[in-house]
Design an enzyme around this catalytic site. Structure first.
Site, short mmCIF file in Angstrom:
data_model
loop_
_atom_site.label_atom_id
_atom_site.label_comp_id
_atom_site.label_asym_id
_atom_site.label_seq_id
_atom_site.Cartn_x
_atom_site.Cartn_y
_atom_site.Cartn_z
N SER A 179 -9.80 2.09 2.94
CA SER A 179 -8.89 2.83 2.10
C SER A 179 -7.90 1.96 1.34
CB SER A 179 -8.09 3.82 2.95
OG SER A 179 -7.24 3.13 3.86
N SER A 210 -10.11 -0.27 7.09
CA SER A 210 -9.50 -0.10 5.77
C SER A 210 -8.85 -1.34 5.16
CB SER A 210 -8.46 1.03 5.82
OG SER A 210 -9.11 2.27 5.81
N LYS A 257 0.86 -1.18 0.00
CA LYS A 257 0.00 0.00 0.00
C LYS A 257 0.90 1.23 0.00
CE LYS A 257 -3.90 2.04 2.61
NZ LYS A 257 -4.80 1.85 3.77
#
Lengths: 482, 487
Positions: free
Chosen positions: B154, B178, B79
């Site tokens: 997210s 997330s 990420k």
């Protein structure tokens, strides 16, 4: 109508740790800009603070030394504001739960009485960097070497009533942190500085007046000047019908005045909240007692001991313990001098306070730079005690030691200042003098006692001051009597 | 042999070990799939093919010389919230669109040490603030199950990348759901470990007391494999916990007989139609068949999770994001007039609207006069919720509930309605507030879109959590389903 001044101080003392409070960068002063700032100090994305245990120990040491409560649980908080020399946009400090609370410090007033100044709290925090406004052609330079340097902020109650008291308090704290070896006390480099909260009120009034905070005072002289200026300004303002506005002010040493920096309305809302990156600092009694055991003898304790054990006057004891280095120098001298302890303590006190501090002052040196070491001075005093040299000539020896850097014995030998203690040698001189001054001898013997001093003077003149005065006295009395 | 991208991480590890294929071959395969599919998915912000191939060649050397670990040679995606040395690290923000990190996050460093191969950095909501991956400066990510839908957020880029099999596994972070919510919306297995289990050093902070790094993969076994090397104490993170990391793989196959599953009453009551809850209920039946016992538990304050979270998280973020000021790194506005102009324009132009909304909310709740009413109160409720969870775990081994109130929704459907968007995390936020480990595992489909089952366990009970998930995956195949387009 007379006025009373009310002063509280916030002292910032830089802790003498090797590395910063939340990172491994060096805290050494004077490196080229931004060479002692790592990613943590620069507030890079993703980095996290890790607390320096040494800084905690030093804060605890301070707390114990001022008789304060050391919190078994204290919490770091973020103080949020934007400034270019504050890389993260917040300063990590302690807010609701500081590490030290409720201490005190006694100061000596001019009339010889003592007064207790209460210490509200002392908390750990990180210093900001420096903004450099000169030499950048309209830009501001940022040096982050200082960012993250550990500080303790020592906050007093508004207990001081004059600039002199404030300075006395500040000096006592200054002495203490150096005794504790937790701060180098270097005010020029900013290692020890304060903000002064100053207000005035009518004598007898209960409520405090509106205060102004004078920021960043970094010399004892400036503190006194700034406070006195501020007090006069506030009184004049009120007496001419105005009111004091709560303000942050700066002292301009060149003009000797304070000027407004920002008003209460312009003050930041710091939005303090506990720093989620750091755990609460939890200390157990074992840890605190361990630090208590490392406390040195504190200046006030030391001064009391000198008075008690050696009958030193309180004033002398105060001067001799006024800095850790002077106290160490003095104690080294009395430990090494041979002879009676009490007499030596007084003798050494006179010499350290008189000759040594005088010479240092004259040459602008610090006690740690003294040209005559404690050991060398001890030897000289021993030579006085064993009658090798007279007290009077010893001063000449000291001056020579100071300027030539040699030991007492070398100087005494080289200059031939060794005291004459040989009875027959002194008797021989006396015989010569009696022979050469028959008139005075006759007068003396017929009752003119005052002439004794004349004969002593003659002996000293002929021996260039080296004859042992006690022996000269005794022998003269015997011989002159006939 | 099946195509490489259809294999789990564990299967790929076995293949590398047996020399069925090399790390370079494996890496090439995934890089070519990224090349082929990422234009439509937008899962990656940065792809690092040269670096990946170099790391793969190194890994093959390690495998050849017998110095490989279990993870050596396996590709993964990080990420873009994790700092990667020498590689663009944007947090999906214009603010960091020029930021080449000078260091590796601890998680990145540890996996690099293991010899894993980084394919690139995945898209996300800007600074991890969002539940749909629509707040990214680099554009929305598409859900591989339906390109018109969001993948959740997210960690939406990581979710889409693994779901579309253009990366075998990915790291994610979870502040309020997330990892779990996008895992649910893309049919993945996602784990958010206990707060303090995985180092946050180098993970760009959103809300420091809630953020936790974790894994998004194809199975509980894969999650266990990666988490094993990510977890553990880090002296650079004071909030990481100094506790040994158990061997997660060793306990995966323990029997679930006698397992006590708590069903959170408040979560099954809240606005879920019979239709929507059906896959979750069916999963619970499977657990009963495996010998587990269902017990209803009540956490009366848990419904306050969302408002509590939307005080605490913005408060921390408002302070955490202060360092993005245009002074030392990141975006700086053109020719600032003075300091205030530099600050206001750099931040005004560099941050997107969701980030600004949260900074403003956070600044407000911390302000003098409001702190007690909001921040302090939220902390009190947070403590109550934590205590209620602790009490529940006195009675049960794990808690189960849906991961998300809905399946993947249309891109654009909720962007203008932040409150509805925030309610997406209604089931996931509790675990963050209490610092508990939690997972989402695939448990079925509704109208062709994946549904996730959330499992929550007590502090540091990751092994139990993975065991419970793995047991289910041994008797079901929801986690093996692939979007046809990417099969």
């Amino acid at each position: 109508m007379s006025w009373e001044t009310v002063i509280g101080l916030e002292i910032h003392a830089q802790l003498a740790t090797r590395t910063k409070i939340f990172s491994g960068s060096s805290t050494a002063f004077g490196a080229p800009p931004n060479t002692q700032a790592n990613l943590v100090d620069l507030g890079y994305p993703g980095v996290l603070p890790v607390l320096n245990q040494q800084a905690v120990k030093m804060a605890v040491k301070f707390g114990l030394a001022v008789g304060a409560t050391v919190a078994t649980r204290s919490v770091f908080a973020r103080k949020n504001y934007f400034y270019p020399d504050l890389p993260k946009g917040y300063q990590i400090s302690q807010y609701e739960l500081p590490i030290v609370e409720h201490g005190k410090m006694d100061i000596l007033l001019e009339d010889g009485s003592s007064k207790t100044i209460r210490i509200t709290r002392a908390h750990l925090e990180e210093d900001a960097g420096k903004s450099l406004h000169e030499d950048f052609h309209g830009f501001t330079g940022i040096d982050l070497n200082r960012a993250g340097t550990p500080l303790i902020e020592i906050v007093s109650e508004p207990d001081m009533r004059s600039a002199k008291e404030a300075v006395a308090y500040m000096k006592k704290i200054h002495t203490l942190v150096r005794y504790l070896d937790i701060c180098d006390g270097n005010m020029q480099e900013g290692s020890f500085r304060c903000d002064a909260n100053v207000s005035v009120r009518r004598v007898g009034a209960e409520k405090f007046g509106t205060r102004c905070e004078i920021k960043n005072l970094n010399s004892f002289r400036f503190i006194e000047k700034a406070i006195n200026y501020e007090v006069a300004r506030q009184i004049e303002l009120i007496e001419s019908g105005g009111t004091v506005q709560q303000q942050t002010r700066l002292f301009d040493p060149d003009r000797g005045e304070t000027r407004a920096l920002r008003s209460k309305e312009e003050a930041n809302d710091y939005r303090y909240f506990p720093d989620p990156d750091l755990l609460p600092v939890v200390l157990d009694d074992l840890f605190i007692d361990g630090i208590r055991a490392t406390l040195p003898e504190l200046p006030d304790e030391k001064a009391q001991r000198l008075v008690r054990d050696f009958d030193l006057p309180a004033y002398d004891a105060g001067v001799l313990t006024g800095s850790r280095e002077v106290a160490e120098f003095y104690e080294k001298v009395i430990n090494e001098v041979k002879g009676d302890a009490k007499q030596n303590a007084k003798l050494a006190a006179n010499w350290v306070m008189g000759e040594v501090l005088g010479a240092l002052n004259r040459d602008g040196l610090d006690i740690t730079e003294s040209r005559v070491s404690a050991e060398a001075l001890a030897l000289l005093l021993s030579r006085i005690n064993d009658a090798t040299v007279s007290g009077k000539l010893a001063k000449e020896v000291f001056e020579a030691m100071w300027s030539e850097g040699k030991g007492a014995d070398d100087i005494i030998d080289a200059k031939g200042l060794k005291q004459i203690t040989d009875v027959s040698a002194i008797e021989k001189v006396i015989d010569e003098i009696m022979a050469a001054n028959s008139k005075q001898l006759a007068d003396y013997r017929s009752g003119k006692d005052k002439l004794f001093a004349f004969f002593v003077g003659q002996v000293m003149k002929i021996t260039a001051g080296k004859a042992n005065p006690n022996q000269v006295n005794d022998l003269l009395k015997k011989k002159l009597a006939g | 042999m099946a195509e490489l991208h259809t294999l789990t991480l564990a299967e790929l590890a076995a293949g590398l070990k047996s020399r069925a294929f090399s790390s370079v071959e494996l890496t090439r395969h995934f890089l070519s799939r990224i090349e082929k599919f990422d234009a439509e998915l937008n899962a990656f912000i940065t792809v690092t093919p040269e670096l990946a191939l170099a790391q793969a060649a190194d890994a093959d050397m390690r495998i050849a010389t017998g110095t490989a670990s279990r993870l050596t040679g396996l590709p993964l995606a990080h990420k873009d919230i994790f700092c990667t040395d020498g590689v663009l690290t944007t947090c999906a923000s214009k603010m960091l669109s020029n930021f080449i990190s000078p260091y590796d996050a601890t998680v990145v460093g540890r996996l690099k040490q293991e010899g894993m191969v980084m394919l690139g950095k995945t898209n996300m909501d800007e600074f991890a603030m969002g539940s749909s991956n629509e707040t990214s400066f680099y554009g929305a990510v598409k859900n591989p199950w339906d390109l018109a839908k969001v993948p959740g957020g997210s960690s939406g880029g990581s979710a889409a990348a693994v779901a579309a099999r253009i990366a075998p596994v990915a790291t994610g972070t979870d502040t309020g759901g997330s990892i779990r919510q996008p895992a649910a919306l893309t049919s993945l297995t996602g784990i958010k470990p206990t707060y303090g289990r995985v180092s946050r050093y180098g993970m760009i902070a959103f809300a420091s007391s809630l953020d936790q790094g974790g894994v998004m993969g194809l199975s509980a076994e894969d999650a266990a494999l990666l988490l094993q090397s990510m977890a553990g104490f880090d002296e650079r993170d004071s909030t990481s916990v100094d506790m040994p990391v158990p061997d997660y793989a060793a306990t995966l196959n323990q029997s679930l007989k006698g397992l006590k599953i708590g069903l959170v009453k408040e979560f099954f009551e809240q606005g879920l139609s019979e239709e929507n809850i059906k896959p979750v209920k069916e999963a619970l039946t499977v657990y009963e068949q495996l010998g587990a016992q269902l017990v209803e538990v009540s956490l009366p304050n848990l419904p306050l999770s969302v408002p509590t979270y939307y005080v605490v998280a913005p408060a921390e973020c408002s302070s955490n994001l202060s360092r993005f000021d245009g002074v030392r790194f990141g975006y700086r506005c053109e020719s600032p007039r003075d300091l205030m102009d530099l600050y206001t324009r750099s931040r005004g132009e560099g941050f997107g609207s969701e980030v600004k909304r949260r900074i403003m909310t956070g600044t407000y709740v911390l302000s003098a006069g409001y702190y007690d009413a909001y921040y302090l109160r939220a902390q009190k409720i947070r403590r109550l919720i934590t205590e209620e969870f602790a009490a529940a775990f006195q009675k049960v081994d794990v808690l189960m509930c849906p991961t998300s109130p809905t399946t993947a929704f249309d891109i654009g459907a909720k962007v203008d309605d932040p409150v509805t968007m925030y309610l997406n995390d209604i089931y996931t936020i509790g675990a963050n507030l209490a610092g508990l480990p939690a997972m989402s595992i695939p448990c079925g489909f509704l109208a062709g879109l994946p549904v996730g089952l959330q499992i929550i366990a007590g502090h540091f009970a990751e092994a139990k959590l993975l065991n419970v998930a793995h047991g289910y995956q041994q008797v079901t195949d929801w986690h093996k389903r692939m979007p046809e387009r990417y099969a």
